[in-house]
Design an enzyme around this catalytic site. Structure first.
Site, PDB file in Angstrom:
ATOM      1  CD  GLN B 220      19.453 -18.137  17.500  1.00 43.22           C
ATOM      2  OE1 GLN B 220      18.762 -17.127  17.490  1.00 43.22           O
ATOM      3  NE2 GLN B 220      19.902 -18.649  18.636  1.00 43.22           N
ATOM      4  NE  ARG B 367      25.595 -13.643  25.046  1.00 39.34           N
ATOM      5  CZ  ARG B 367      26.566 -13.044  24.374  1.00 39.34           C
ATOM      6  NH1 ARG B 367      26.332 -11.956  23.703  1.00 39.34           N
ATOM      7  NH2 ARG B 367      27.788 -13.532  24.383  1.00 39.34           N
ATOM      8  CB  CYS B 368      18.671 -15.977  28.879  1.00 37.17           C
ATOM      9  SG  CYS B 368      17.105 -16.485  29.508  1.00 37.17           S
ATOM     10  CD  GLU B 737      22.061 -18.936  26.789  1.00 38.79           C
ATOM     11  OE1 GLU B 737      21.435 -19.093  25.748  1.00 38.79           O
ATOM     12  OE2 GLU B 737      21.852 -19.591  27.812  1.00 38.79           O
TER      13      GLU B 737
END
Ligand SMILES: Cc1cc2nc3c(=O)[nH]c(=O)nc-3n(C[C@H](O)[C@H](O)[C@H](O)COP(=O)(O)OP(=O)(O)OC[C@H]3O[C@@H](n4cnc5c(N)ncnc54)[C@H](O)[C@@H]3O)c2cc1C
Lengths: 295, 783
Positions: B220, B367-368, B737
């Site tokens: 990523q 996802r945060c 997110e």
């Protein structure tokens, strides 16, 4: 995730398969759908050095009905049974159970005989097989024999099959009355093994009384279980709400669950009760739907 | 053929994703699709124990297997000074165990062989003798004086990694003492895993002739990885080429560097051949970076009429054996200080203690944006408990306490400056869609019949887009991001960004941003990311930061291109630059729309017919340092029915109204919301990476770590309000997110709401049927 190296034998007959098993002893394993065996090999929990593939053996696949009952060949897939509409009339538990097993991909490969031989206490066929009082046809170096459901499962992942014996077919007796059946399963998500599974099979006489009852339980003991006292309480009776409650309580007593990630023993036992009661209630409605109200 | 997307003025339109034409045909190129000539395969030997001393490692049988090229142990790496590597959180982590292992499945040895199967066979032949040590599983026990010290390498010896606090402790305690009502709750957010469909993996390809390392990796953050690699290995950075091909999901799992990566690189350099390492699902779930594992205690104060007065939070953060979080360096507990949420708290205080245990290292921001899910879950659950105590409707309590629109930019008591929001409008929209009053009436009727129906509300505020350079860096590198735009002579554009998408749709959405600014269609713009030799430097895609940072860079870069284009247009139109108008698609002389030139004509002129003295070409490169973070928000309402017999929860309805500012592509936003809600649902009901007392991982595969399918996933109803970010060039905020951050509390609150008549105020997630069943039976509810 690769299995350890193994030799692969694509045998053409049952005799050839038994020969191979006799020759290689505990190092050999038969493979049918591979849906239990291959995952274990990939995890290297199982590492047979010889795989004897039954899938090319003629005559092992498919089911036939005769006067005695139903014969399901050893390589008949779960999916073939799920779609066997002609069995709905006499063997409704087969159709009720099959869609609950795993997912379509697994059902396209896996077999009933393989599931029984694997003897996972959580397997759905195990409970149905007990409820239907089935038998397995077995062939070994000494010839053929048949083993009744109650004698087949011994312990977790253990059956009374010898290492060099093969199940050639599963036999289910022809129902003595009109059969009604249902399968109830608590799963955490679709395709999951049962937290608790309950197979119910009732054979009802023309007066609406239960002539034969089968209650099989999955995932609540070291092997698939039958609930004989609960079954006995149904014989000769018409279903009622109160009877269902009483039978459900007896079935819960027959369960022998352990606590784990999927819930406590008390929870699982109670799920047996809830499911047997719900299942009998739904069967009662079906039976009453067929009977004239006065009968 | 890719899909033609020729729509003019594409911003805000539901344009189909350009990347899908290739991905849905199976023509994506993922890491494991790459096979290089002469490539070898690496497999890892892992520890069966959670804590044990290594007495002896015998690699002779593995080495003797034909086709095995290399076996590495911790001692081998130690000789190269590579037995440990730095984590992004400033801790260090063993690459291959030296002396002892600290978690089950820890990397102990690496085997390189001709095929993957052979590598696994050889790995099984490595003999390791262990001496088990006492295991620390419980993070509270880890802080007890009698607990064994896990990290002998640390000085002073302690299982406490860090203590971090923010806010005014005294003022908060004082305010709580004076509050008419104080509610306390202990709330745990269990250990979960991002579990992307594609696990982690890499191919290291070191060429001895050129001294160049090409590293294909499911990353990523390819640029950050290259820098870290250069610092760790000593290889010059320009001789490291990182390629992150199509990435099959990341969710935070693909931000850190893993031991398998280092081993593959060491092996390739040593052998002069490409070496591939790809995790199995079990390796992914058990060793590469879990998320959450926050054990929180909250006190919330309020007046009798339900105005919040103070918030105090104490948290134990279980990081496992190594602090392998990927938080910005100054934030060991991430952005957890967003914990005051959407509410106007006069004062607040939060503290977090990071703790070592014998579990896999982490925890990543799944996802945060760095512990925001934990913070949102806590405040949204706490508000629910407060509403119960005050006997107030949870929606009403929120409406009484929202930060009002006129207070923006709003300075929170824990130090953030919220950019914009209209929280009441968002909640009211959700209440209108679901017909909240009717639901409450229905609930009353059902309760009277003994049925268990619950309604859960969550009105969260997110904090995304890390981040401004004055506050945010990772190992010193500021968290800007970048975009470089090249317009070619026929007006076609290639844009490269420092981010790396993993399903977020950048190839489409950033093309929309650029095409909008340049008067083109998305079909005229190709977006490329993930190749460090071609893309400008950037910190990557996680924490919903791509649109706030690289997306902003794209808009600014496109505007720079347009500024030059305007000069060229003036030349072509034979008017002064001030007399040129831009109508969104073409330049024309002011007051003379009939005569005009578009970007294609301007582009050609940029290479063929320039104004005198102008430099040829039409391109721009922008590094965007955001002035602030963006603060998306949302209002989620969930309706559940509970089965009295089995404790199963059925999610009947779920309405999600999100506000992410300007929407670039509503379809992509909706896709992000659907995916994140599904994850939130899984976290609330299905998933936990649990351990037994000896540190055995109880969810090492998808049989036990449950990922929802279409069958169990509820139907999502989505809508939005739009409150643009005042500081972002196009007013956009992050969104990826929000649903994962906001939804777990909505599910949990709904279940608690159903059980509230029994006096239940809290249950820890995941809400398995047996947990609900236990509560029901304790209260005599049965079937
Ligand atoms: C993801 C997944 C989910 C699943 N979920 C469920 C579920 O929900 N419920 C459920 O009931 N099952 C489930 N299963 C198991 C599945 O039903 C298998 O198909 C079944 O257990 C084994 O059948 P098989 O034909 O695949 O046997 P194989 O895997 O080929 O063999 C299993 C064992 O039986 C032996 N064997 C096979 N055939 C014979 C034979 N004719 N004679 C003697 N021995 C034989 C083999 O040697 C082996 O030891 C699941 C499997 C998977 C992979």
């Amino acid at each position: 995730m690769f299995p350890a190296p193994f030799e692969y034998l694509a045998v053409r007959s049952v005799e050839e398969a038994i020969d191979a098993l006799a020759r290689h002893g505990y190092d050999a394993k038969v493979i049918a759908g591979g849906q239990s065996l291959l995952p274990m090999m990939k995890l290297r929990v199982a590492a047979p050095s010889v795989l004897v593939d039954l899938n090319r053996v003629e005559g092992l696949s498919g089911w036939q009905e005769d006067a005695q009952g139903l014969r399901i060949g050893a390589t008949t897939r779960h999916a073939a049974l799920e779609r066997a509409r002609p069995l709905a009339e006499r063997y409704p538990l087969i159709l009720a159970t099959a869609p609950w097993i795993a997912d379509p991909l697994v059902r396209n490969r896996g077999t009933m005989a393989g599931s029984l031989a694997h003897a996972d206490p959580a397997a759905d066929w195990g409970a149905a097989f007990l409820a239907l009082r089935g038998q397995v046809e077995v062939q070994g170096p000494q010839g053929t024999r048949s083993i009744g459901a109650d004698d087949f499962f011994v312990d977790i992942f253990t059956t009374s099959l010898a290492a060099d014996e093969i199940i050639t077919a599963v036999r289910l007796p022809r129902p003595v009355g009109h059969p009604e059946a249902t399968y109830l399963k608590l799963e955490r998500k679709v395709g999951d093994f049962a937290v608790v599974g309950v197979a119910l099979n009732l054979e009802v006489d023309p007066e609406g009384r239960v002539a034969q009852a089968g209650i099989g339980l999955a995932a609540v003991g070291p092997k698939p279980l039958r609930a004989p006292q609960a079954e006995a309480a149904l014989i000769g009776q018409r279903l009622s709400f109160n009877l269902a409650r009483e039978v459900a309580a007896l079935a819960a007593e027959a369960a022998d669950p352990t606590s784990d990630q999927r819930g406590s023993a008390a929870f699982k036992r109670d799920m047996v009760r809830v499911f047997v009661q719900r299942g009998l209630e739904s069967l009662r409605q079906r039976i009453e739907g067929r009977q004239p109200a006065s009968a | 053929m890719a899909l033609e997307v020729t729509e003019a003025r594409p911003l805000g339109k539901p344009i189909k994703r350009k990347e899908d034409a290739r991905l849905v045909r199976g023509q994506g190129r993922y890491l494991d699709d790459i096979a290089l000539p002469g490539m070898l395969y690496l497999a890892l030997v892992r520890s069966p124990y959670a804590h044990a001393r290594i007495k002896r490692i015998d690699t002779s049988r593995a080495k003797a297997l034909p086709g095995v090229h290399l076996v590495l142990t911790g001692e081998d790496l130690a000789a190269k000074n590579l037995a440990w590597m730095p984590t992004l959180a400033g801790d260090k982590q063993m690459v291959l165990a030296v002396g002892k292992v600290l978690f089950q499945y820890q990397e102990v040895a690496a085997v390189v062989a001709e095929s993957r199967a052979l590598a696994e066979d050889a790995a099984n032949l490595v003999e390791v003798e262990y001496e088990p040590l006492p295991v620390v599983v419980d993070p509270f026990y880890a802080l007890e004086p009698e607990a064994p010290i896990l990290r002998e390498d640390r000085d002073p010896p302690s299982n406490r990694i860090f203590h971090w606090e923010v806010g005014d402790r005294e003022a908060t305690e004082e305010a709580l003492r004076r509050s008419a009502v104080v509610v306390k709750e202990r709330i745990r957010m269990p250990r979960v895993h991002p579990a992307p469909l594609e696990p982690c993996g890499c191919i290291a390809d070191y060429q001895r002739a050129t001294g160049k390392l090409t590293w294909y990796v499911t990353s990523q953050a390819p640029h950050a990885h290259r820098t870290v690699l250069s610092l760790v290995s000593g290889l010059p950075e320009h001789k490291i080429h990182v390629i992150s091909p199509d990435v099959g999901g990341g969710f935070g799992n693909k931000v850190p560097v893993f031991p398998g990566y280092v081993c593959a690189i060491v092996a390739s350099i040593g052998l002069g051949r490409p070496v591939k390492w790809v995790e199995t699902r079990t390796e992914n779930l058990t060793s590469t970076n879990f998320a959450r594992d926050y054990h929180m205690e909250v006190e919330i104060g309020a007046t009798e009429d339900g105005r919040v007065t103070a918030l105090k939070v104490f948290t134990i953060a279980d990081h496992g054996a190594f602090d392998a979080a990927a938080d910005p360096t100054r934030f060991p507990a991430g952005l957890f200080s967003i914990v005051t949420g959407s509410y106007d708290f006069p004062t607040a205080f939060a503290e977090v203690d990071g703790v070592y245990t014998n579990k896999a290292p982490g925890g990543v921001a799944y996802r945060c944006s760095f512990r925001v899910t934990e913070a949102s879950f806590l405040i949204e659950r706490a508000m629910n408990s407060l509403a119960l105590r005050l006997n107030l409707d949870p929606a009403e309590l929120r409406l009484r306490n929202f930060i009002p629109p006129e207070k923006f930019p709003y300075r929170s008591p824990l130090g953030w400056t919220y950019d914009s929001g209209d929280y009441a409008a968002t909640l009211k929209r959700a209440m209108e869609i679901i017909d909240y009053p009717a639901l409450r009436r229905e609930q009353a009727e059902r309760r009277a019949r003994g049925e268990l129906m619950g309604i859960g509300v969550s009105t969260f505020t997110e904090i995304v887009g890390a981040g401004p350079s004055h506050t945010f860096d990772i190992l010193g590198i500021k968290m800007f991001d970048s975009c470089e735009i090249r317009v070619h002579p026929t007006g076609k554009v290639i844009a490269r960004l420092g981010t790396r998408h993993q399903g977020q749709g950048h190839e489409t959405t950033f093309a929309q941003v650029i095409a909008e600014e340049l008067g083109l269609t998305t079909d005229d713009v190709i977006v490329e990311e993930g190749d460090t030799d071609t893309a400008p430097y950037g910190l990557g895609t996680y924490a919903s930061r791509s649109t706030p940072t690289a997306g902003a860079a794209a808009a600014v870069a496109a505007r720079r291109v347009r500024d030059k284009a305007r000069k060229i247009a003036a030349h072509l139109l034979e008017v002064a630059e001030e007399d040129v108008d831009w109508d969104g698609q073409r330049f024309h002389p002011v007051g003379a729309p009939a005569r005009s030139v578009g970007m294609a004509e301007v582009a050609l002129a940029a290479y063929t017919n320039l104004p005198p003295g102008m430099e040829p070409g039409l391109e721009a490169s922008v590094y965007y340092d955001p002035p602030n973070l963006t603060f998306p928000n949302g209002a989620y309402i969930c309706v559940v029915d509970i089965d009295r017999g089995t404790g199963q929860v059925h999610v009947r309805r779920f309405v999600a109204v999100d506000d992410c500012g300007t929407v670039i592509n509503p379809m992509v936003v909706e896709g992000q919301i659907h995916g994140g809600l599904t994850e939130g649902f899984a976290i609330a009901f299905l998933q936990e990476i649990a351990f037994d007392d000896t540190g055995n991982c109880l969810a090492p595969n998808f049989m036990e770590y449950l990922v929802p399918t279409a069958v169990e996933t509820p139907r999502w109803e989505t809508d939005r309000t739009v409150t643009p970010s005042p500081h972002h060039p196009i007013g956009a905020k992050g969104v990826g997110e929000s649903p994962n951050v906001g939804s777990p509390a909505a599910f949990a609150n709904a279940v608690i709401d159903a059980l509230a008549p029994l006096g239940v105020t809290h249950l820890d997630i995941p809400l398995y049927p047996w947990k609900v069943w236990e509560v029901l039976r304790q209260h005599g509810i049965t079937e």
